[in-house]
Every structure is written in structure tokens, then in C-alpha cells.
Design an enzyme around this catalytic site. Structure first.
Site, PDB file in Angstrom:
ATOM      1  CD1 TRP A  49      -1.043  24.557  46.527  1.00  0.00           C
ATOM      2  CD2 TRP A  49      -1.359  26.769  46.421  1.00  0.00           C
ATOM      3  NE1 TRP A  49      -2.395  24.783  46.494  1.00  0.00           N
ATOM      4  CE2 TRP A  49      -2.623  26.128  46.434  1.00  0.00           C
ATOM      5  CE3 TRP A  49      -1.313  28.166  46.363  1.00  0.00           C
ATOM      6  CZ2 TRP A  49      -3.827  26.834  46.391  1.00  0.00           C
ATOM      7  CZ3 TRP A  49      -2.521  28.870  46.325  1.00  0.00           C
ATOM      8  CH2 TRP A  49      -3.747  28.196  46.336  1.00  0.00           C
ATOM      9  CG  HIS A 102       2.758  19.524  44.958  1.00  0.00           C
ATOM     10  ND1 HIS A 102       2.694  19.582  46.321  1.00  0.00           N
ATOM     11  CD2 HIS A 102       1.615  18.903  44.569  1.00  0.00           C
ATOM     12  CE1 HIS A 102       1.574  19.039  46.743  1.00  0.00           C
ATOM     13  NE2 HIS A 102       0.901  18.606  45.699  1.00  0.00           N
ATOM     14  CB  SER A 132      -0.702  16.366  47.684  1.00  0.00           C
ATOM     15  OG  SER A 132      -1.004  17.673  47.338  1.00  0.00           O
ATOM     16  CE  LYS A 139      -4.502  19.301  51.634  1.00  0.00           C
ATOM     17  NZ  LYS A 139      -3.384  20.178  51.519  1.00  0.00           N
TER      18      LYS A 139
HETATM   19  C1  GCU Z   1      -4.413  21.331  45.442  1.00  0.00           C
HETATM   20  C2  GCU Z   1      -4.781  21.780  46.836  1.00  0.00           C
HETATM   21  C3  GCU Z   1      -3.788  21.276  47.868  1.00  0.00           C
HETATM   22  C4  GCU Z   1      -3.577  19.791  47.718  1.00  0.00           C
HETATM   23  C5  GCU Z   1      -3.237  19.449  46.296  1.00  0.00           C
HETATM   24  C6  GCU Z   1      -3.154  17.943  46.013  1.00  0.00           C
HETATM   25  O1  GCU Z   1      -3.256  21.990  45.028  1.00  0.00           O
HETATM   26  O2  GCU Z   1      -4.896  23.171  46.837  1.00  0.00           O
HETATM   27  O3  GCU Z   1      -4.243  21.563  49.173  1.00  0.00           O
HETATM   28  O4  GCU Z   1      -2.597  19.353  48.620  1.00  0.00           O
HETATM   29  O5  GCU Z   1      -4.224  19.958  45.427  1.00  0.00           O
HETATM   30  O6  GCU Z   1      -3.692  17.150  46.737  1.00  0.00           O
HETATM   31  O7  GCU Z   1      -2.588  17.601  44.973  1.00  0.00           O
END
Ligand code: GCU
Length: 429
Positions: A360, A410, A269, A273
């Protein structure tokens, strides 16, 4: 109530309503994500190669440098290159997982003229290894003590995001958090496969809230693009990436059980990134894995499917540099897109992974980035991603450029890791 007072109350109430309707909080509530493929805007991606340029190893180097600069200036913000001191101290070691794993805990101490900062690194390696092992390195969301049921692991004293499930009280981690993220860290499976796994808490590097880029390791470099006049100041993702490089310094210089030339950075997540940007910035990483990284990770920004640039910049204004906000609702003006970020890792092995219900994060956008990055891998003499289109759920294509779509939500789980272990095998060979 007198009529005058009533009018004043009504006026004040209306004022609040009008002001409220413009507040970022309410604006955020109104956001409706697009999950309809037919409504994805038509877009043209910025080219990976220089327009009409040759696709060769020689022409890639200047193009890569150009792209690195764009990602640094326009999106993540560039970390400082100024000097700092670093010290490593082994604070504890012992056996864990019924003797299968050697557990080592290190304190990485950083210092500049502006101050000091420390980060705790936890390392598990197989006790039966006869030589240094290839190792996964990744950040956790809630601290080292959450990754295993092991009473000896230090509980972080850094600020934590509120979470009852993770045993956080008043933004502080507690004993109750031990092992609460173990499903995301199958340490036993990893050491059984002959690999190591190292982790530190992202909040030990930089707390995950907006404070104007001044806390965490940012505070060590107050002179580095210090104020709002520098819209390319390094955001939290860049700070986490810089911190991961310091963890690699420790693994390479201090941890004999780890093969420092074979460390793969992994993240889920927001931390996925981070893993891509980390490996782009630091060529010492042998490869990278981004699990469900979504917007600002592997997903193409221009698809605006699920989370968008505006939405991420509104919810998490501290993750990216100030200039990235210029592209809110304006993705087509971005001089870059995320397929180029994946390409920056070439020729090192890269793995992009998605989950079928994680709309998402836009699984198709994540897949396309991996696929499109293949052109650079091919130019550098390696095979690209073998899949032509988004595969059915529970399919993993492992190679130099790997991709999988796991069925479900997720998350990062044992099925994901089983495939990351297969991916690691090519780095070990
Ligand atoms: C939120 C956010 C995402 C991210 C996620 C996470 O959903 O919008 O961009 O990847 O948190 O890190 O759990």
C-alpha cells in the site's frame, strides 16, 4: 401496500441507490489499488534541479526555496508565520525502566489572541548520561501513555480515534491504553544506546479528523487562510509539523538532558509523512526518519502504486491542503514529487524505510525517492544512497542517505529501531 405507495417506495429506493452510488463512501469502496509493476503508468518526474541548471550548492538554494513554496502551496499547506506565545512547564519527572531512564513530562502552552492550547511532551533520557544526548522526537497515534507501561505518564484528554485495542472509549483515552504501543517505542533499547526519545500525541496538536481545518492548533490562527477560498490552507500534516517544531522549542530551551542541536524527527506512516515535511520546514532538526510513510510521504506519487493521490484525498481530506485535490487521478500534473521532498532535507542525514509486505505504501516508490534525492547530497559534498536498486528484505544501508526494507508488515518495530540507532550514531559523532 397500495400500488401508488409501492411506486413511491420503489422510486425513493432507487433514488437512494443512485445517490448512494455517487457517494464518496461507495466511490471509495470501488477503489482497486494497483500492485502490478507492469501497470505503473509511464511517468516523467519533475526535475530536482532547475532544468539544465548547474548542480551546485549555490544553485540549490534558490531551487530549494522554489520547491518549498510548491510543497507548501500545492500539497501540505503553509503554516502561519504570525506571532504566538509559548510557555513550558515541567509537570513531572522521575526514574523509569528500572532506573535506566529519566522520565520528564512537560506541558507546552501556546497562546494567541484567538485562544490557548496545550500539548504534553514526554521525554526519556539515559540516567547515566554525562552530557546532553542526541534524541529522537516523534508523534504517537494514541497518546504518551501508550508508549510505555508506566503508571505515571499522563493520559491524554484530547480526542482519540476509536480503538478498543488502544483502550479508547467514546473517542477518549483510558487507563486501559497504557503501554499498548510499546512495541513501537523500545525506550529501553534507545536509552541503553545512549540516546533520548521524546514524544507527544498527534491529536494533542491537531485531532485526526476532518473539521475544515478549524480545530487543534488551527484554531489559534483563525485569520490564517481561514476559509474555502484559500485552497492552500494548512492541513493536518502541516499542523502536526508545526507542533513538532514547538516540541523542539521545548527540547532546546527547557530540557537540559537533551542535545537540542541533535534532535532527529521520526515518524511511522502518516506520522512519517509528517516527519519529512517537518524537517523540510524546520532546519533546526538534525535529521529525519520516515518509516513506511507511503503516499504523501516518501513514495513517488506518479507511480500510483498502492495508495494514490485520489484515494488519500478521499479517505483523509484534512491531511493536505485543498489544492492537492486538483491532482486526484492527475498525478502527472503535479509540479512536484516526493523525491524532491527528500532532497529538501539535504545535507542533513535522512532515512527512508519500507516493509516488504507494505505494498500500500509502495516500497519501490519510497526507495526511488531516497535514491533520487542523492544528487543534492552529492552536490553538497556528501555521499548519496549507496544502493542501486531496491535491496532484498532485511537489508539496511546506513549513511547520510539511508534506506532499509524490513521483512513484514506495515509497522515500526525493534528491528527498524536498531537501525535508526545506528543511523543516530553518525549524528552523535
Ligand atoms: C492509511 C493511509 C496511509 C497512512 C496509514 C497510517 O493506511 O491510507 O496513507 O500512512 O493509514 O498512517 O497508518
Amino acid at each position: 401496500m397500495s400500488s401508488q405507495l409501492f411506486r413511491a417506495t420503489l422510486f425513493f429506493g432507487l433514488g437512494l441507490f443512485v445517490a448512494g452510488s455517487c457517494s464518496p463512501l461507495l466511490a471509495q469502496k470501488k477503489f482497486v489499488a494497483n500492485y502490478d509493476e507492469s501497470k505503473v503508468p509511464s511517468y516523467q518526474l519533475p526535475p530536482i534541479w532547475q532544468d539544465d541548471g548547474e548542480k551546485t550548492a549555490e544553485s540549490w538554494q534558490p531551487r530549494r526555496a522554489e520547491l518549498m513554496q510548491l510543497f507548501g502551496n500545492q500539497m501540505y499547506g503553509t503554516p502561519p508565520e504570525s506571532e504566538f506565545k509559548i510557555r513550558f512547564e515541567e509537570i513531572e519527572s522521575g526514574k523509569s525502566f528500572d532506573g535506566k531512564a529519566l522520565r520528564q513530562q512537560f506541558r507546552v502552552e501556546l497562546a494567541t489572541e484567538a485562544g490557548e492550547h496545550s500539548i504534553d511532551l514526554l521525554v526519556f533520557t539515559p540516567t547515566n548520561a554525562t552530557k546532553p544526548v542526541p534524541t529522537f522526537l516523534g508523534l504517537s497515534f494514541f497518546g504518551n501513555h501508550t508508549v510505555a507501561d508506566d503508571k505515571v505518564i499522563t493520559v491524554t484528554s484530547s480526542w482519540c480515534r476509536s480503538s478498543k485495542d488502544k483502550g479508547v472509549e467514546d473517542n477518549r483515552a483510558t487507563e486501559a491504553g497504557r503501554g499498548t504501543s510499546k512495541s513501537r517505542w523500545p525506550v529501553e533499547m534507545i536509552v541503553d544506546a545512549g540516546f533520548g526519545v521524546a514524544t507527544c500525541y498527534c491529536g494533542d496538536i491537531d485531532p485526526d479528523f476532518d473539521d475544515g481545518f478549524n480545530n487543534g492548533v488551527h484554531a489559534l490562527f483563525p485569520g490564517h487562510r481561514p476559509d474555502a477560498e484559500h485552497p492552500d490552507r494548512w492541513g493536518t500534516i502541516s499542523a502536526w509539523a508545526w507542533g513538532l517544531s514547538r516540541m523542539l522549542d521545548c527540547l532546546q530551551q527547557e530540557v537540559k538532558a537533551v542535545d537540542g542541536e541533535r534532535v532527529v524527527v521520526i515518524g511511522h506512516s502518516r506520522l512519517g509523512k509528517t516527519s519529512l515535511w517537518t524537517a523540510a520546514m524546520d532546519a533546526r532538526f538534525a535529521g529525519a526518519i520516515s518509516n513506511d510513510s507511503g503516499c504523501g510521504g516518501a513514495a513517488l506519487s506518479r507511480r500510483a502504486f498502492g495508495e494514490t493521490v485520489e484515494r488519500i484525498n478521499t479517505s483523509f481530506p484534512h491531511w493536505f491542503c485543498g489544492d492537492f485535490k486538483r491532482y486526484n487521478k492527475n498525478e502527472s500534473a503535479l509540479p512536484i514529487d516526493q523525491h524532491q521532498l527528500v532532497a529538501l532535507l539535504a545535507p542533513r542525514p535522512v532515512y527512508v524505510a519500507s516493509a516488504s509486505e507494505d505494498r500500500w505504501a509502495d516500497p519501490k516508490g519510497e526507495f526511488l525517492s531516497a535514491k533520487l534525492s542523492s544528487t543534492v547530497y552529492e552536490a553538497l559534498g556528501h555521499a548519496g544512497l549507496k544502493l542501486e536498486e531496491l535491496p532484498p528484505a532485511n537489508t539496511a544501508e546506513i549513511g547520510r542517505v539511508s534506506y532499509h526494507l524490513r521483512e513484514g508488515k506495515h509497522d515500526i518495530n525493534a528491528w527498524d529501531w536498531a537501525n535508526y540507532i545506528r543511523f543516530m550514531q553518525q549524528i552523535a559523532d
